[in-house]
Design an enzyme around this catalytic site. Structure first.
Site, mmCIF file in Angstrom:
data_model
loop_
_atom_site.group_PDB
_atom_site.id
_atom_site.type_symbol
_atom_site.label_atom_id
_atom_site.label_comp_id
_atom_site.label_asym_id
_atom_site.label_seq_id
_atom_site.Cartn_x
_atom_site.Cartn_y
_atom_site.Cartn_z
ATOM 1 N N ASP A 58 0.856 -1.189 0.000
ATOM 2 C CA ASP A 58 0.000 0.000 0.000
ATOM 3 C C ASP A 58 0.893 1.240 0.000
ATOM 4 O O ASP A 58 1.842 1.306 0.794
ATOM 5 C CB ASP A 58 -0.869 -0.048 1.278
ATOM 6 C CG ASP A 58 -2.023 0.929 1.219
ATOM 7 O OD1 ASP A 58 -1.827 2.069 0.750
ATOM 8 O OD2 ASP A 58 -3.124 0.544 1.661
ATOM 9 N N LYS A 84 -10.856 5.977 -7.604
ATOM 10 C CA LYS A 84 -11.343 6.763 -8.749
ATOM 11 C C LYS A 84 -12.860 6.885 -8.848
ATOM 12 O O LYS A 84 -13.357 7.386 -9.867
ATOM 13 C CB LYS A 84 -10.796 6.145 -10.041
ATOM 14 C CG LYS A 84 -11.273 4.709 -10.251
ATOM 15 C CD LYS A 84 -11.072 4.213 -11.669
ATOM 16 C CE LYS A 84 -11.672 2.845 -11.837
ATOM 17 N NZ LYS A 84 -11.588 2.288 -13.179
ATOM 18 N N SER A 124 -6.369 13.242 -15.271
ATOM 19 C CA SER A 124 -7.674 12.986 -15.857
ATOM 20 C C SER A 124 -8.259 14.279 -16.407
ATOM 21 O O SER A 124 -7.985 15.368 -15.886
ATOM 22 C CB SER A 124 -8.590 12.449 -14.749
ATOM 23 O OG SER A 124 -9.924 12.472 -15.173
ATOM 24 N N ALA A 125 -9.106 14.148 -17.407
ATOM 25 C CA ALA A 125 -9.820 15.310 -17.940
ATOM 26 C C ALA A 125 -10.749 15.903 -16.889
ATOM 27 O O ALA A 125 -11.241 17.019 -17.062
ATOM 28 C CB ALA A 125 -10.622 14.898 -19.172
ATOM 29 N N TYR A 148 -12.636 13.585 -5.881
ATOM 30 C CA TYR A 148 -11.724 12.799 -6.726
ATOM 31 C C TYR A 148 -10.977 13.729 -7.676
ATOM 32 O O TYR A 148 -9.747 13.688 -7.788
ATOM 33 C CB TYR A 148 -12.511 11.735 -7.515
ATOM 34 C CG TYR A 148 -11.722 11.161 -8.674
ATOM 35 C CD1 TYR A 148 -10.603 10.360 -8.451
ATOM 36 C CD2 TYR A 148 -12.076 11.446 -10.001
ATOM 37 C CE1 TYR A 148 -9.859 9.857 -9.513
ATOM 38 C CE2 TYR A 148 -11.345 10.941 -11.063
ATOM 39 C CZ TYR A 148 -10.232 10.154 -10.815
ATOM 40 O OH TYR A 148 -9.502 9.673 -11.873
ATOM 41 N N LYS A 152 -6.838 14.963 -7.995
ATOM 42 C CA LYS A 152 -5.963 14.966 -9.190
ATOM 43 C C LYS A 152 -5.337 16.349 -9.370
ATOM 44 O O LYS A 152 -4.151 16.463 -9.694
ATOM 45 C CB LYS A 152 -6.763 14.588 -10.448
ATOM 46 C CG LYS A 152 -7.181 13.125 -10.509
ATOM 47 C CD LYS A 152 -6.020 12.207 -10.864
ATOM 48 C CE LYS A 152 -6.402 10.747 -10.735
ATOM 49 N NZ LYS A 152 -5.273 9.824 -10.689
HETATM 50 P P1 NAD Z 1 -8.200 0.886 -11.215
HETATM 51 O O1 NAD Z 1 -8.957 1.084 -9.964
HETATM 52 O O2 NAD Z 1 -8.551 -0.256 -12.086
HETATM 53 O O3 NAD Z 1 -6.633 0.816 -10.897
HETATM 54 C C1 NAD Z 1 -6.039 1.528 -9.827
HETATM 55 C C2 NAD Z 1 -5.181 0.545 -9.054
HETATM 56 O O4 NAD Z 1 -4.556 1.234 -7.963
HETATM 57 C C3 NAD Z 1 -5.970 -0.616 -8.450
HETATM 58 O O5 NAD Z 1 -5.370 -1.823 -8.831
HETATM 59 C C4 NAD Z 1 -5.895 -0.385 -6.950
HETATM 60 O O6 NAD Z 1 -5.889 -1.587 -6.227
HETATM 61 C C5 NAD Z 1 -4.570 0.384 -6.820
HETATM 62 N N1 NAD Z 1 -4.465 1.249 -5.637
HETATM 63 C C6 NAD Z 1 -5.354 2.202 -5.210
HETATM 64 N N2 NAD Z 1 -4.895 2.782 -4.095
HETATM 65 C C7 NAD Z 1 -3.696 2.209 -3.804
HETATM 66 C C8 NAD Z 1 -2.744 2.388 -2.764
HETATM 67 N N3 NAD Z 1 -2.935 3.247 -1.765
HETATM 68 N N4 NAD Z 1 -1.620 1.627 -2.788
HETATM 69 C C9 NAD Z 1 -1.411 0.722 -3.771
HETATM 70 N N5 NAD Z 1 -2.279 0.502 -4.772
HETATM 71 C C10 NAD Z 1 -3.414 1.241 -4.783
HETATM 72 O O7 NAD Z 1 -8.289 2.264 -12.038
HETATM 73 P P2 NAD Z 1 -7.885 2.583 -13.542
HETATM 74 O O8 NAD Z 1 -9.128 2.833 -14.302
HETATM 75 O O9 NAD Z 1 -6.897 1.593 -14.035
HETATM 76 O O10 NAD Z 1 -7.193 3.996 -13.315
HETATM 77 C C11 NAD Z 1 -5.800 4.131 -13.202
HETATM 78 C C12 NAD Z 1 -5.457 5.590 -12.974
HETATM 79 O O11 NAD Z 1 -5.978 6.375 -14.044
HETATM 80 C C13 NAD Z 1 -6.044 6.183 -11.707
HETATM 81 O O12 NAD Z 1 -5.113 7.085 -11.152
HETATM 82 C C14 NAD Z 1 -7.260 6.924 -12.198
HETATM 83 O O13 NAD Z 1 -7.603 7.995 -11.351
HETATM 84 C C15 NAD Z 1 -6.779 7.423 -13.543
HETATM 85 N N6 NAD Z 1 -7.863 7.685 -14.505
HETATM 86 C C16 NAD Z 1 -8.755 6.702 -14.801
HETATM 87 C C17 NAD Z 1 -9.795 6.950 -15.687
HETATM 88 C C18 NAD Z 1 -10.822 5.897 -16.017
HETATM 89 O O14 NAD Z 1 -11.887 6.237 -16.509
HETATM 90 N N7 NAD Z 1 -10.566 4.621 -15.799
HETATM 91 C C19 NAD Z 1 -9.903 8.218 -16.284
HETATM 92 C C20 NAD Z 1 -8.957 9.199 -15.977
HETATM 93 C C21 NAD Z 1 -7.926 8.917 -15.075
#
Ligand code: NAD
Ligand code: UDP
Length: 336
Positions: A58, A84, A124-125, A148, A152
């Protein structure tokens, strides 16, 4: 290169780990599995034919984060780890700031201690809030509409100040639009917990029969068909954008910000029609009230990434829907 991927077990992280391995990099994942499963990484290894390092750690546990840096000795970090879910962030803001902002501070502190100052960051947008001008350029003002999104914005500000204080940091901040789809093998994809919040996984779960019908949030927006318009980007294009951003970092230090989108907007009904063509049957839907906080229209000006990274999202809406559908139909219960 030895690359540490935080949050690498998640949706975008798994696809990016695969692209990095396929480009010959040595990859390890740091993830607490709060929103993902180990199985995703096993499948990435099967696709790449190469082992992936894994640390069940973590980011809120600094001694463990230090251990990862000592043992894996990365040369660069891709930082995806974050919570997220927009609605949950409104309900539990402190949890979101703690996990996302403190987690990022802990990561940056460990990077600094171990003299690793190369970072690609998932933004993120959502940092543009309700944009005044469309398409959205990177210079647009930052103002989120929920905790959220603010987390960011805060993380972006922290990175800006880190680079100001020590210009040897090599930072690339990537603002994603709407990542969708899955790897074309259908073996890795998005595996949301519970009922999905996002349009694509919701539609595929309706199509596979897990959910009854789609609710379209708002049919009275000032758009051609009245439904909201977004810039959907194929997750593999997005993953390739990370590799390119890493390759294009200035060896002497720098701080770049890029929109990663296609520059093309599609309405909710465009997405529904595309899925209907691919799945071969009607997707039942009803038009309901607008969802609070949603904007009518949001799409990127991807010009900066095109010029500076020589990267462009090439996969079209049909391919996004086809790949999302292949993943959903081959894995009706996700990785479970
Ligand atoms: P996801 O939830 O599938 O992946 C995030 C990962 O981070 C997960 O595996 C989770 O277990 C891990 N995690 C969270 N907190 C943690 C911590 N404290 N220590 C260790 N691991 C931790 O999300 P995603 O869709 O793959 O998104 C990845 C990144 O992209 C994120 O930062 C998200 O904010 C950003 N993002 C996602 C989107 C979208 O629509 N999916 C859009 C814009 C930005
Ligand atoms: N949307 C919808 N029904 C749903 C989920 C989403 O009509 O069940 C709409 C939403 O209002 C927006 C678009 O689909 O216009 C994309 O929403 P999503 O949550 O996927 O991404 P966002 O852009 O909100 O982050």
């Amino acid at each position: 290169m030895r690359i540490l991927v935080t949050g690498g077990a998640g949706y975008i992280g798994t696809h990016t780990c695969l692209v990095l391995q396929q480009a010959g990099h040595d990859v390890a994942v740091l993830d607490n599995l709060a929103n993902s499963k180990r199985e995703g990484l096993t499948r990435v290894e099967a696709l790449s034919g190469r082992p992936l390092g894994f640390y069940h750690v973590d980011l809120l546990d600094p001694p463990e984060v230090d251990r990862v840096f000592r043992e894996f000795a990365p040369e660069a970090v891709l930082h995806f780890a974050a919570l997220k879910a927009v609605g949950e962030s409104v309900q539990f803001p402190a949890k979101y700031y703690q996990n996302n902002v403190t987690g990022t501070l802990n990561l940056c502190a460990a990077m600094d201690r171990h003299a690793v100052r190369t970072l690609v960051f998932s933004s993120s947008a959502t940092v543009y809030g309700a944009p005044e001008e469309i398409p959205i350029r990177e210079e647009a003002p930052l103002r989120a509409t929920n905790p959220y999104g603010w987390s960011k914005v805060m993380m972006e500000l922290i990175l800006t100040d880190l680079h100001r204080a020590d210009p040897t940091w090599r930072l690339s901040v990537l603002r994603y639009f709407n990542p969708v789809g899955a790897h074309q093998s259908g073996t890795i994809g998005e595996d949301p917990t519970g009922i999905p919040n996002n349009l694509f996984p919701y539609v595929t779960q309706v199509a596979v029969g897990k959910l009854d019908n789609l609710q379209i949030f708002g049919g009275d927006y000032p758009t051609a068909d009245g439904t909201g318009i977004r810039d959907y980007i194929h997750v593999v294009d997005l993953a390739e954008g990370h590799l390119r951003a890493l390759e294009r970092l200035d060896p002497n230090g720098g701080h770049q910000i890029y929109n990663l989108g296609t520059g093309r907007g599609y309405s909710v009904l465009d997405v529904v029609r595309a899925f209907e063509r691919i799945v071969g049957r009607a997707i039942p839907y009803e038009i309901v009230d607008r969802r609070s906080g949603d904007v009518a229209e949001c799409y990127a000006d991807p010009g900066r990434a095109r010029t500076a990274l020589q990267w462009e999202a090439g996969r079209d809406l049909d391919q996004m829907c086809e790949d999302a559908w292949r993943w959903q139909s081959q894995n009706p219960s996700g990785y479970a």
